[in-house]
Design a protein around this motif. Structure first.
Motif, PDB file in Angstrom:
ATOM      1  N   LYS A  64     -26.366   7.142  -0.845  1.00 50.62           N
ATOM      2  CA  LYS A  64     -27.217   6.011  -0.527  1.00 50.62           C
ATOM      3  C   LYS A  64     -28.663   6.483  -0.609  1.00 50.62           C
ATOM      4  N   THR A  65     -29.577   5.548  -0.496  1.00 54.55           N
ATOM      5  CA  THR A  65     -30.992   5.909  -0.514  1.00 54.55           C
ATOM      6  C   THR A  65     -31.551   5.808   0.899  1.00 54.55           C
ATOM      7  N   ILE A  66     -32.738   6.313   1.089  1.00 53.26           N
ATOM      8  CA  ILE A  66     -33.340   6.243   2.417  1.00 53.26           C
ATOM      9  C   ILE A  66     -33.552   4.804   2.861  1.00 53.26           C
ATOM     10  N   ALA A  67     -33.567   3.871   1.928  1.00 46.98           N
ATOM     11  CA  ALA A  67     -33.732   2.461   2.284  1.00 46.98           C
ATOM     12  C   ALA A  67     -32.589   1.973   3.177  1.00 46.98           C
ATOM     13  N   ALA A  68     -31.453   2.655   3.149  1.00 43.43           N
ATOM     14  CA  ALA A  68     -30.300   2.253   3.954  1.00 43.43           C
ATOM     15  C   ALA A  68     -30.343   2.843   5.363  1.00 43.43           C
ATOM     16  N   LEU A  69     -31.265   3.749   5.618  1.00 44.99           N
ATOM     17  CA  LEU A  69     -31.343   4.382   6.930  1.00 44.99           C
ATOM     18  C   LEU A  69     -32.030   3.457   7.927  1.00 44.99           C
ATOM     19  N   LYS A  70     -31.795   3.702   9.193  1.00 42.88           N
ATOM     20  CA  LYS A  70     -32.363   2.877  10.263  1.00 42.88           C
ATOM     21  C   LYS A  70     -33.120   3.755  11.254  1.00 42.88           C
ATOM     22  N   GLY A  71     -34.054   3.142  11.944  1.00 40.94           N
ATOM     23  CA  GLY A  71     -34.744   3.763  13.072  1.00 40.94           C
ATOM     24  C   GLY A  71     -35.325   5.138  12.791  1.00 40.94           C
ATOM     25  N   ALA A  72     -35.061   6.043  13.736  1.00 48.71           N
ATOM     26  CA  ALA A  72     -35.632   7.387  13.671  1.00 48.71           C
ATOM     27  C   ALA A  72     -35.174   8.146  12.427  1.00 48.71           C
ATOM     28  N   ASP A  73     -33.939   7.914  11.978  1.00 51.73           N
ATOM     29  CA  ASP A  73     -33.462   8.582  10.762  1.00 51.73           C
ATOM     30  C   ASP A  73     -34.311   8.172   9.557  1.00 51.73           C
ATOM     31  N   PHE A  74     -34.656   6.885   9.496  1.00 53.23           N
ATOM     32  CA  PHE A  74     -35.500   6.393   8.412  1.00 53.23           C
ATOM     33  C   PHE A  74     -36.883   7.044   8.463  1.00 53.23           C
ATOM     34  N   LEU A  75     -37.456   7.127   9.663  1.00 47.92           N
ATOM     35  CA  LEU A  75     -38.790   7.714   9.806  1.00 47.92           C
ATOM     36  C   LEU A  75     -38.806   9.190   9.424  1.00 47.92           C
ATOM     37  N   ARG A  76     -37.779   9.922   9.821  1.00 47.67           N
ATOM     38  CA  ARG A  76     -37.689  11.338   9.435  1.00 47.67           C
ATOM     39  C   ARG A  76     -37.584  11.468   7.914  1.00 47.67           C
ATOM     40  N   ALA A  77     -36.779  10.594   7.319  1.00 44.99           N
ATOM     41  CA  ALA A  77     -36.621  10.627   5.858  1.00 44.99           C
ATOM     42  C   ALA A  77     -37.944  10.293   5.166  1.00 44.99           C
ATOM     43  N   CYS A  78     -38.692   9.330   5.706  1.00 44.33           N
ATOM     44  CA  CYS A  78     -40.002   8.986   5.131  1.00 44.33           C
ATOM     45  C   CYS A  78     -40.938  10.178   5.159  1.00 44.33           C
ATOM     46  N   ASN A  79     -40.891  10.945   6.232  1.00 44.98           N
ATOM     47  CA  ASN A  79     -41.746  12.120   6.314  1.00 44.98           C
ATOM     48  C   ASN A  79     -41.342  13.161   5.276  1.00 44.98           C
ATOM     49  N   ARG A  80     -40.036  13.340   5.076  1.00 45.48           N
ATOM     50  CA  ARG A  80     -39.573  14.271   4.030  1.00 45.48           C
ATOM     51  C   ARG A  80     -40.018  13.795   2.655  1.00 45.48           C
ATOM     52  N   VAL A  81     -39.955  12.475   2.438  1.00 41.74           N
ATOM     53  CA  VAL A  81     -40.400  11.908   1.155  1.00 41.74           C
ATOM     54  C   VAL A  81     -41.892  12.145   0.969  1.00 41.74           C
ATOM     55  N   ARG A  82     -42.650  12.012   2.036  1.00 40.24           N
ATOM     56  CA  ARG A  82     -44.097  12.229   1.956  1.00 40.24           C
ATOM     57  C   ARG A  82     -44.396  13.638   1.451  1.00 40.24           C
ATOM     58  N   TYR A  83     -43.740  14.622   2.035  1.00 45.91           N
ATOM     59  CA  TYR A  83     -43.965  16.003   1.602  1.00 45.91           C
ATOM     60  C   TYR A  83     -43.441  16.238   0.182  1.00 45.91           C
ATOM     61  N   ALA A  84     -42.293  15.667  -0.120  1.00 40.69           N
ATOM     62  CA  ALA A  84     -41.733  15.830  -1.467  1.00 40.69           C
ATOM     63  C   ALA A  84     -42.628  15.175  -2.515  1.00 40.69           C
ATOM     64  N   ALA A  85     -43.193  14.013  -2.187  1.00 37.25           N
ATOM     65  CA  ALA A  85     -44.087  13.325  -3.123  1.00 37.25           C
ATOM     66  C   ALA A  85     -45.355  14.143  -3.347  1.00 37.25           C
ATOM     67  N   GLN A  86     -45.907  14.672  -2.273  1.00 38.51           N
ATOM     68  CA  GLN A  86     -47.120  15.482  -2.396  1.00 38.51           C
ATOM     69  C   GLN A  86     -46.857  16.698  -3.282  1.00 38.51           C
ATOM     70  N   GLU A  87     -45.731  17.343  -3.073  1.00 32.98           N
ATOM     71  CA  GLU A  87     -45.383  18.516  -3.871  1.00 32.98           C
ATOM     72  C   GLU A  87     -45.169  18.136  -5.335  1.00 32.98           C
ATOM     73  N   MET A  88     -44.424  17.060  -5.573  1.00 34.66           N
ATOM     74  CA  MET A  88     -44.155  16.647  -6.950  1.00 34.66           C
ATOM     75  C   MET A  88     -45.450  16.260  -7.669  1.00 34.66           C
ATOM     76  N   LEU A  89     -46.289  15.467  -7.020  1.00 35.38           N
ATOM     77  CA  LEU A  89     -47.531  15.038  -7.652  1.00 35.38           C
ATOM     78  C   LEU A  89     -48.439  16.229  -7.953  1.00 35.38           C
ATOM     79  N   SER A  90     -48.461  17.172  -7.042  1.00 33.46           N
ATOM     80  CA  SER A  90     -49.289  18.361  -7.240  1.00 33.46           C
ATOM     81  C   SER A  90     -48.750  19.226  -8.388  1.00 33.46           C
ATOM     82  N   GLU A  91     -47.441  19.444  -8.411  1.00 32.03           N
ATOM     83  CA  GLU A  91     -46.838  20.322  -9.407  1.00 32.03           C
ATOM     84  C   GLU A  91     -46.775  19.702 -10.801  1.00 32.03           C
TER      85      GLU A  91
END
Length: 129
Positions: free
Chosen positions: A2-29
């Motif tokens: 599934k995608t993070i869009a299916a997550l709820k509450g705190a699990d969704f927020l934690r996943a968003c933070n992981r995406v934030r770091y992954a996006a920053q790394e991908m865009l930089s690299e």
């Protein structure tokens, strides 16, 4: 899977933070966002219609070049980002078509596009610091 869009509450927020770091790394690299700034050669003697056509042609080329960068030149970096937005069960193998279907599901959802656009702006503002 599934995608993070299916997550709820705190699990969704934690996943968003992981995406934030992954996006920053991908865009930089990948430096993929620099491609969107490529402009066509415009001359003073071009009509408004010719300018518009040249801009549209360049936009399509930029999108193609961005996909080339992400999928051909820098697939490892892109895959690391996809791993942040696609959740799979322990021991589940991600085959290519399932991965792409999940990614396409994400990028065709207007709410997700809005989220990723805002995330990109946030990441870029943090990268400028």
């Amino acid at each position: 899977m599934k995608t993070i869009a299916a997550l709820k509450g705190a699990d969704f927020l934690r996943a968003c933070n992981r995406v934030r770091y992954a996006a920053q790394e991908m865009l930089s690299e990948t430096n993929v966002l620099a491609i969107r700034k490529h402009m066509p050669a415009l001359t003073e003697d071009m009509t408004e219609e010719q300018r518009k056509a040249a801009m549209e042609k360049q936009s399509k080329k930029n999108i193609s070049d961005m996909l080339d960068r992400l999928l051909e030149e820098k697939p490892e970096e892109t895959y690391k980002f996809l791993q942040a937005v696609i959740i799979h069960e322990e021991g589940e193998e991600l085959d290519g078509i399932d991965l792409m279907c999940a990614a396409m599901e994400l990028v065709t959802d207007p709410k997700v596009i809005d989220f990723l656009s805002r995330l990109t702006r946030l990441v870029l503002s943090n990268m400028a610091d």
